[in-house]
Write an enzyme that holds these catalytic residues in place. Structure first.
Site, PDB file in Angstrom:
ATOM      1  N   TYR A  58       5.922  -5.796  -8.921  1.00  8.68           N
ATOM      2  CA  TYR A  58       4.514  -5.948  -8.553  1.00  8.68           C
ATOM      3  C   TYR A  58       4.363  -5.671  -7.063  1.00  8.68           C
ATOM      4  O   TYR A  58       4.842  -6.432  -6.234  1.00  8.68           O
ATOM      5  CB  TYR A  58       4.041  -7.356  -8.910  1.00  8.68           C
ATOM      6  N   LYS A  77       3.684  -2.703 -11.585  1.00  5.81           N
ATOM      7  CA  LYS A  77       2.248  -2.899 -11.387  1.00  5.81           C
ATOM      8  C   LYS A  77       1.938  -2.457  -9.962  1.00  5.81           C
ATOM      9  O   LYS A  77       2.368  -3.083  -8.993  1.00  5.81           O
ATOM     10  CB  LYS A  77       1.842  -4.357 -11.590  1.00  5.81           C
TER      11      LYS A  77
END
Length: 292
Positions: A133, A161
């Site tokens: 992330y 992500k």
């Protein structure tokens, strides 16, 4: 493995500041019914920063319980100390999750080598898939495509992500990362274009309140029906933007309460309720999106 419309789920609280598990179950059922593809439990939008470790683990476990296998649950994890991130992963290993969403260490600004070693240490402690992330706007560190590519070679690091909003990175990651590595947008406003450029889905704040529309849009996009998907996205665009008019998840919690999805929109300090001047702006976005 992970694709489509994934919600970065809010964590509802009672007026006295405890986790509201009745509202949490209602949210999980709402997303199952709407066709959401997966839930991220206790990520940034789930106010991970203000939950205790015990609360964090319990909320994830209860979310898995409420889902009853109807959709996968991804646990938000991460810390700015690697040993804490590893410990967190161990605590969550037996909750029944389908994956981890692990944010880059924040505040202490590690080097790219530090980021690689951090995630490698986490991956060695679990067989559960790990989603990287990258959200430099919150963490003050940017994981470069070269580092993502190195990490993609680790067996159970399966996805990224990307919340940079930099669409040029989609092609870079696609070219540099191993085949099958999944790219997920973390930016609602550019999520559809991200998929059009080669991504596989979005981990979304908007999905909290526009779940059916987000699912339909992502599924159309993944089927190559971008014109139809763009029509939905255009209707949601003001909402995508105005859900960040104040620090997320402040606006989306207010909206979810207004729509009756949660019993109240309380947050834990230092996050506060949506300001009075911002409320009509978010309300207008809900109206334009035709969801309330």
């Amino acid at each position: 493995m992970f694709s489509g419309s994934i919600v970065a789920l809010i964590t509802p609280f009672t007026p006295d500041g405890e986790v509201d598990y009745i509202s949490l179950k209602k949210l999980v059922d709402f997303h199952v019914d709407a066709g959401t593809d997966a839930i991220v439990s206790v990520g940034t939008t789930g106010e991970s920063a203000t939950l205790t470790v015990e609360e964090h683990v319990k909320v994830v476990a209860k979310t898995v319980e409420f889902a009853e296998g109807r959709l996968p649950i991804i646990a938000g994890t991460g810390a700015n100390a690697t040993h804490e991130a590893v410990t967190f992963s161990r605590l969550l290993n037996n909750t029944g999750i389908a994956g981890y969403l692990s944010v880059t260490p924040y505040y202490n600004k590690p080097t790219q080598e530090g980021l690689f070693l951090h995630y490698n240490a986490i991956a060695q402690e679990t067989d559960i898939p790990v989603i990287l992330y990258n959200v430099p706007g919150r963490t003050a560190v940017d994981m470069r495509p070269e580092t993502v590519a190195r990490l993609s070679e680790i067996k159970n690091i399966v996805a990224l992500k990307d919340a940079t909003g930099d669409l040029s990175r989609v092609a870079k990651h696609r070219e540099m990362c191993k085949e099958g590595f999944v790219l997920l947008s973390g930016d609602d406003a550019t999520g559809l274009e991200f998929v059009k450029l080669g991504g596989q889905g979005v981990i979304s704040v908007t999905n909290n309140i526009a779940a059916a529309d987000m699912a339909k849009m992502m599924h159309l996009a993944l089927d190559g029906k971008f014109d139809e998907a763009a029509s939905i996205n255009q209707r949601l665009m003001t909402l995508h933007k105005n859900l960040f008019i104040e620090s997320s998840p402040i606006p989306v919690k207010w909206a979810a309460h207004k729509m009756g999805l949660i019993a109240n929109g309380d947050l834990r300090l230092p996050l506060t309720q949506l300001s009075e001047p911002a409320r009509p702006i978010v309300a207008q976005a809900l109206s334009e999106a035709c969801i309330y």
